[in-house]
Every structure is written in structure tokens, then in C-alpha cells.
Design an enzyme around this catalytic site. Structure first.
Site, mmCIF file in Angstrom:
data_model
loop_
_atom_site.group_PDB
_atom_site.id
_atom_site.type_symbol
_atom_site.label_atom_id
_atom_site.label_comp_id
_atom_site.label_asym_id
_atom_site.label_seq_id
_atom_site.Cartn_x
_atom_site.Cartn_y
_atom_site.Cartn_z
ATOM 1 N N CYS A 519 -10.518 6.254 4.239
ATOM 2 C CA CYS A 519 -9.275 6.365 4.947
ATOM 3 C C CYS A 519 -8.118 6.605 3.971
ATOM 4 O O CYS A 519 -8.522 6.430 2.744
ATOM 5 C CB CYS A 519 -8.936 4.776 5.625
ATOM 6 S SG CYS A 519 -10.252 4.481 6.965
ATOM 7 N N HIS A 697 -17.951 16.330 -8.186
ATOM 8 C CA HIS A 697 -18.119 15.819 -7.013
ATOM 9 C C HIS A 697 -19.627 15.243 -6.804
ATOM 10 O O HIS A 697 -19.988 14.655 -6.000
ATOM 11 C CB HIS A 697 -17.756 16.807 -6.067
ATOM 12 C CG HIS A 697 -16.554 17.300 -5.872
ATOM 13 N ND1 HIS A 697 -16.001 18.287 -6.552
ATOM 14 C CD2 HIS A 697 -15.341 16.442 -5.354
ATOM 15 C CE1 HIS A 697 -14.770 18.360 -6.263
ATOM 16 N NE2 HIS A 697 -14.259 17.534 -5.635
#
Ligand code: GLN
Ligand code: ZN
Length: 762
Positions: A519, A697
Site C-alpha cells: 500500500c 529488483h
């Protein structure tokens, strides 16, 4: 009386319960049953809460354990072959598709239209055999029934599903794929109807993008077949995030019980839709902004809606948010720490349901009663319009005074590069990093303790100074050429600045799902932006005092701050962005004055702000790049200006990137094996480039040989004099045990190339 409807609700839980349940399950601390129980109680609360709020048409299947596009892939049986061996029980295969396993790669993730939500990209190939798997949807429908609600299931439509998917084979045209997919949807509609459903909402957001005529024709054919599957089932064709443009009449004349239109983004659709609407169809008016957090202006909405009701009759009009409420936080109830005036201007999800109810009630009333109903809304709207919190005349004056030369560096790049080279004396292929270093448990813990006032500000700042010294000395030891301070003082690259600028508020609970359990809490930009004092200078000064090598000043660019905030809607975004740009410009110049020789202004979100329709893109890129230039280009020629962008699709953007005129830009490149540099070569991009050679990543640590290989590839496209060596992005999500060897290899690779010993590996 008109009815109110909801297209979808946030899913993460009012207090991010789903996030916690997911993370407990993933870490092995809770079995799937616990996760399911948690999810069910969130869904029940959504459905019963919406009914309590008076919503007439309540959605189901808008919930998802991870992502609704992934749900749709599972629904239609588009599960790539590599997941076949993963057991489907206990969501194992589902989460494997979302997150991968030790041996299987997950689906790719990308941005959902122009939101900050990310969806999983379905994979379709010639071997994909669509087959209905409707357990989730039907059990959500049955659950709602049990809770006393006849809910309307939401499903992503076949056109959007296919257009959002990745076909492995360009030779897979849309139309035959649709022909194969539509029978599954037909079966689904029958199943919904058999399960007692009376309505269904089919979302086709791709219809607001530049669909081709062939695509539209294929869609029309598919739709005709769909609606005849179960004539008793009422189908809503929902579109949002924009208007249908020139295709509006064609789409509205399709057979459907209801059409939902986004009248916040595209109010001009209304009159044409009324004219085109067949006498048996309803219009769902998306009038409450589902993409932003401001209260609606009920008085003007009433003026808009009343004539529609007069023309169509109340039973052919529904009132709804413009899109699913997925993109706004749950409730503004717990935000009492905000300025009371700002608080009164906010409508999160829960408050938007209240607005729909008020709107419905006010439309059913008149005279005094109506005025009373909307009185509180009216005074909040007026206060927002006229508040000194939102309007600072000094800012307007400053915007007026911007001159074209404020956007330009004094001399062209070649001249600047020479001055900078003399001053900085960097070696060939200079090495650097993007800014952040690992955000360790220790750092997060200290931040928490400081926020909850367990740790004094004095102790916290001493802790941060130690962190910064540690990070700078580490880079010095490693032999990097241009250093950074590591960003340990920043909770987030946007919020850190928003907290220090006037015109922004930070909510306590304004969380919005970004993807899966992740979030974000976008700052709220409510008023004119000013910078009361320098925001980064003292941290930079401290970092520079720890080394003789240059330390980059590190700022977030205006477009990225705008893009990752909830932004006021009472003036053009371009103007708001200019205000932020002026504040960042002041910071840039203060850093320069303090002695920074290199300043980096990150524009991670520049590209993602691109409007959905091609025709609107040029205008956006113009003002966005101009705002970056305003923030950056006030510095002297000898000051080296860097920018960073973490994406790799530059082909259509390259001339705009060049217009930014940053001396050095660092970009993501390692995953594409430097292919993206072709765009730079073909354009003859004139300034320096740092293509990422370490994919941050991934937990993989690249070897020095690999990095040498990537740099050879890069040198084939950008001459060595203009090439930098750096990772793809910031290191904050990685651990020291990964970052240390990776950066050692990076320095080693650059050194061996400089020494001419960088053997080419094939
Ligand atoms: N300077 C930021 C960092 O290194 C940039 C992050 C980003 O591009 N998303 O973390
Ligand atoms: Zn980045």
C-alpha cells in the site's frame, strides 16, 4: 427515486487487515483457512457497510486476494503452462502466479491505466485453452445472498482482458481470441443467473483508450453474443478513467441494460449519451470522483443530474462514483490530526458513499429541505474555494514572473560538460549509485521510535548522522566516484518533501493499494505550495563533510511529487506542478550555494503520468518536462545536474527526455540487456547516460564480468565519454549483504574497462 450504485470498494481492509493476513500466510505463520476467514470478514463488512450507507446496488467479486486481473485470468482459465505443476489448492497456484516460487517466474506486473495500482499481466498464447472457473465469483455472490444482499458481480470484460494481456505471439489477432473467449463469458453469465444473480457489471475500461476500428468491431460482435446468453440478466457495461470519445454513439447503441460513464473525467459525454441511449436502457452517472479524495460539490451535481432525470425518468438513472473506489482510502474518519478545514474538504471511500446518499435524498426533496440536506456540504465547498489555506497570492505572483530563460541552462551541454570535467576531475566511466542505501530494520525501528516520541529528535538526528557517515565512508572505501548520502532520513521519496512543504497534508490512515499487499499513502496536496525552509541542505552538508569525493544533492522532481500525491482539482495539474517546481528550484539553488557540485533530481514518475489517449499526451509531456526544467535548470554551468528515471520505455519519449537537458540521466537498463539504449543512439541523444548495470529488483548479484558485458553493449550505443556506471535504481529495498558485493563488482568492472582489461564476454 433514483438508485445509487457502487462499482467497487477498496479491498485491503479499513486497517489494512488483508495486508496483514496475506503476509502472515505467505510467511507460513497462518494456513489458507485463516486467510480466507480474514478475507470473508472484510468482504462482509464491505457489503453490509455499503447497505448501511444506503447504497442500492452493491458489488461483489470486486474483492481480490491479490489482483482482479489475475482473478479474471483464473476465471477464464488463462493459467500459463508453467504453473500447471503448482497445486491449485490453498491458493498456492494463485500466489505462484502473483509472486513466483523458487522455480517459477510470476506474471509480470504493470500499471493499471493511469492509476498507481498495478495489475498482473495475463499471458495468452496459441495454446491457451479458456475454460470457466467461476468458484470465486459465485461464492462471493452466494455469500452476499447469505448476508441478505442481492449483489451485482463485477467482472473485467473480454475486450479489456485481452488488450491488457500479453500475447506471446504477435500473430495472435484479437478477433479470433475474442471468439474463443466469449463462450466462457456466456457460460459465466448463465452461471450467475442460475445462482440467483439478477445483474452483472462488465468493466471495459479499455474503451476509453485509443481502440482501433478493428478492435471496436470485434468487441461489438462479442458483446452482441454476450447479451443474448441470458436475456433475463441485466448487464451493465461500465467504462471509466475517461470518455468514449468518437465511439460513444456506437457503444451506447449496443444492447445493454445499463451504461456507466465516467462524468468526472469526461463530463462532455452526458448530452451525447442521453441522445444515443435506447429507451430501454439506463444511464449510470459516474459523478462522484473515484480517483481523488475531495468532497463533491453537491449543488452543482444536482444542477447536472436533475435535467437528466427529467429527460430519462428516475428509474433510468443511477448515481455512482466515477470508477471503483479502489483508488481512494477507506475512511477519513480517523483523520482528526489534520487541520479541521482540510479535513472538512476530504471524502475518502466511506464519505463518498455518504455523498451518494445525500445526493439521492436531495434530488428527492426540494426547497428548504434540499437546502438543509446539502448545507454542510455547501459550506465546506465554499470554504475550500476561498480559504487562505489554498490561495497564497505570493505564489500566483511568482508563477506569473516565470520567464522562458528560467527553464534554460546558461550554455549548451558541450560547454557545460567541459567546465564540469575541469571541476570534478572524474575518471572515465564514473561510478555512482541512485541515492538510497538499504533501509535496514534498525533505520525503520529508529524512525518508528522517533515518530512515537520514544526517541528524542536529538537522538534520532544523531542516529541519522551516524548512518550517513557510515554510508559515505562505505562508498569511499569501495572506490565509487560520486557518492550519495543514502536517504536514511527519508520515509519515502515523496512524503519526505510533502511533509516539509506548505500546501501538503499527510493523512494518518490514507492507505491505497499499490499491488498485492503493498500500500502507499499519497500525500494530500490541498493548497498553494511554498517551501518554508531548506529541506535537504543540512543532511547533504553533513554527508559532504565525511568525504573529499563529491556527494550528490538528492531531490525528488516536481512531476513525481505531483504524480504520487492526491492533487487539488480546482486548478490545472500543470499549474500545481509549476508551484512544486518553484519550491524544488529553491532547494536546488540552496544546495548549489551550500557547495554541492552535483545535484540529482529524480523523476521516477514522469512517464507514468502520460494521459491514456495519444491526443492528450503531447500537451502533458510539454508541461511536465518544463516543470522539471524549471526545478533544475537555474544552476550554473559548472554544476552537474543529474536526473533518474526508473523505467525503460524511452522510444516515444526520447526527444522529451532530451529536452530536460540533464547533464547525466540514470535509467533502468539491465533487464533489457541495454536494448533500450538503441533509442538513445538513434536519436543521437547528446548528454551523458548512466544505463543501470545492476537489476536491484532481483536478489541476484551480478558478477564483474556480467557488468563488463553490459557496459560493452552500452558502449556500442553511447560513446564512453558520455557513459556512467550505476545500478538501475535506489538500493533501499536490498540488504547490505547484496549491495556490498554488487557494488564491488560494479567498481571492479569500471576499473577493468578503464584499464583496457575488460575482456568481452559473449
Ligand atoms: N533516489 C531514489 C532512490 O535511490 C530514487 C528512487 C526511485 O527512482 N524510485 O531510492
Ligand atoms: Zn528508480
Amino acid at each position: 427515486m433514483v438508485e445509487t450504485a457502487l462499482l467497487g470498494f477498496p479491498r485491503i481492509g479499513p486497517h489494512r487487515e488483508l495486508k496483514q493476513a496475506l503476509e502472515r500466510h505467505w510467511s507460513g505463520r497462518a494456513p489458507a483457512e485463516n486467510l480466507d476467514q480474514g478475507a470473508t470478514s472484510i468482504r462482509r463488512e464491505h457489503i453490509q457497510g455499503a447497505v448501511r450507507a444506503g447504497v442500492d446496488v452493491v458489488p461483489c467479486n470486486d474483492f481480490s486476494l491479490y489482483d482482479h486481473v489475475l482473478d479474471t485470468a483464473v476465471l477464464v482459465g488463462a493459467v500459463p503452462a508453467r504453473f500447471a505443476a503448482v497445486p491449485s489448492a490453498a491458493h498456492e497456484r494463485y500466489f505462484a502466479m502473483a509472486r513466483g516460487t523458487a522455480t517459477v517466474k510470476p506474471l509480470e506486473m504493470t500499471k493499471w491505466f493511469d492509476t498507481n495500482y498495478h495489475y498482473l499481466v495475463p499471458e495468452i498464447d496459441a495454446g491457451t485453452r479458456f475454460a470457466l472457473q467461476a468458484d470465486k465469483l459465485l461464492s462471493e455472490l452466494r455469500d452476499a445472498r447469505e448476508w441478505g444482499v442481492r449483489a451485482r458481480p463485477v467482472v473485467l470484460g473480454p475486450l479489456s482482458f485481452l488488450l491488457l494481456a500479453k500475447s506471446h505471439n504477435a500473430a495472435l489477432p484479437l478477433s479470433p481470441l475474442l471468439d474463443r473467449l466469449v463462450p466462457v463469458y456466456e457460460e459465466l453469465l448463465t452461471a450467475i443467473s442460475d445462482a440467483g444473480g439478477s445483474e452483472v457489471q462488465i468493466d471495459e475500461p479499455c474503451l476509453v483508450t485509443d481502440v482501433t476500428d478493428d478492435e471496436l468491431m470485434a468487441f461489438e460482435g462479442a458483446w452482441q453474443r454476450l447479451v443474448t446468453a441470458r436475456p433475463t440478466l441485466q448487464i451493465t457495461l461500465a467504462t471509466y478513467f475517461g470518455g468514449l470519445g468518437k465511439n460513444l454513439e456506437r457503444i451506447i447503441s449496443l444492447p445493454a441494460a445499463e451504461f456507466h460513464l465516467d462524468l468526472v473525467r469526461a463530463p462532455e459525454q452526458l448530452d451525447r449519451a442521453i441522445t444515443a441511449l435506447s429507451s430501454s436502457a439506463r444511464l449510470s452517472l459516474g459523478v462522484v470522483d473515484g480517483r481523488n479524495i475531495w468532497i463533491a460539490d453537491l449543488e452543482s451535481l444536482i444542477a447536472l443530474i436533475e435535467p437528466v432525470i427529467e429527460k430519462l425518468g428516475a428509474d433510468r438513472v443511477r448515481l455512482a462514483p466515477s470508477c471503483s473506489l479502489l483508488h481512494v482510502p477507506y475512511s477519513a474518519e480517523g483523520e482528526e490530526r489534520l487541520d479541521a478545514r482540510v479535513r472538512s474538504w476530504l471524502a475518502f471511500g466511506q464519505e463518498k458513499l455518504g455523498e451518494l446518499q445525500l445526493l439521492k435524498a436531495a434530488l428527492g426533496a426540494d426547497g428548504e429541505t434540499r437546502r438543509e440536506l446539502i448545507a454542510a456540504n455547501h459550506s465546506a465547498v465554499m470554504s475550500r474555494r476561498t480559504s487562505t489555506l489554498t490561495h497564497d497570492p505570493a505564489v500566483a505572483d511568482r508563477l506569473q514572473a516565470i520567464r522562458p530563460r528560467d527553464l534554460e541552462r546558461r550554455s549548451p551541454y558541450a560547454q557545460r560538460a567541459e567546465l564540469q570535467a575541469q571541476r570534478l576531475k572524474l575518471p572515465e566511466l564514473p561510478t555512482t549509485t541512485i541515492g538510497s542505501f538499504p533501509q535496514t530494520k534498525e533505520i525503520r525501528e529508529a524512525r518508528r521510535r522517533h515518530e512515537s516520541e520514544v526517541m528524542s529528535t536529538e537522538d534520532y538526528e544523531a542516529f541519522l548522522r551516524d548512518q550517513i557517515r557510515f554510508v559515505v565512508e562505505f562508498q569511499d572505501r569501495l572506490g565509487l566516484d560520486v557518492l550519495v548520502h543514502g536517504e536514511s532520513e527519508r520515509n519515502d521519496m515523496v512524503q519526505y518533501f510533502a511533509e516539509q512543504l506548505n500546501g501538503f497534508a499527510i493523512s494518518a490512515h490514507g492507505w491505497v493499494q499499490s499491488y498485492g499487499s503493498r500500500c502507499v499513502k499519497p500525500p494530500i496536496l490541498f493548497g498553494d505550495v511554498t517551501r518554508p525552509m531548506p529541506m535537504t541542505v543540512r543532511w547533504w552538508r553533513h554527508a559532504q563533510s565525511c568525504t573529499r569525493k563529491p556527494v550528490k544533492g538528492m531531490l525528488t522532481g516536481p512531476v513525481t511529487i505531483l504524480q504520487w500525491s492526491f492533487v487539488r482539482d480546482d486548478q490545472p495539474r500543470a499549474e500545481t506542478c509549476q508551484q512544486i517546481a518553484l519550491a524544488i528550484r529553491d532547494e536546488t539553488l540552496d544546495l548549489e550555494r551550500a557547495g554541492a557540485q552535483i545535484i540529482q533530481i529524480d523523476e521516477a514518475a514522469l512517464r507514468e503520468g502520460l494521459p491514456l489517449r495519444r491526443a492528450d499526451q503531447e500537451h502533458y509531456v510539454r508541461w511536465a518536462v518544463d516543470c522539471f526544467r524549471l526545478a533544475a535548470n537555474g544552476v550554473a554551468d559548472a554544476t552537474q545536474l543529474h536526473s533518474h528515471m526508473c523505467y525503460s520505455e524511452f522510444n516515444e519519449m526520447i526527444e522529451h527526455i532530451a529536452r530536460m537537458d540533464a547533464d547525466v540521466i540514470s535509467i533502468e537498463a539491465s533487464r533489457s540487456q541495454m536494448d533500450l539504449l538503441d533509442a538513445f543512439r538513434d536519436f543521437r541523444y547528446p548528454n551523458a547516460v548512466g544505463p543501470g548495470v545492476y537489476d536491484i529488483h532481483s536478489p541476484r548479484i551480478p558478477t564483474a564480468e556480467e557488468i563488463v558485458g553490459l557496459l560493452h553493449e552500452a558502449e556500442g550505443r553511447i560513446p564512453r565519454e558520455r557513459l556512467w556506471v550505476n545500478p538501475d535504481c535506489g538500493l533501499k529495498t536490498r540488504g547490505w549483504e547484496e549491495v556490498t558485493p554488487a557494488l564491488e563488482h560494479l567498481v571492479e568492472a569500471a576499473r577493468s574497462l578503464r584499464a583496457g582489461t575488460g575482456a568481452r564476454i559473449s
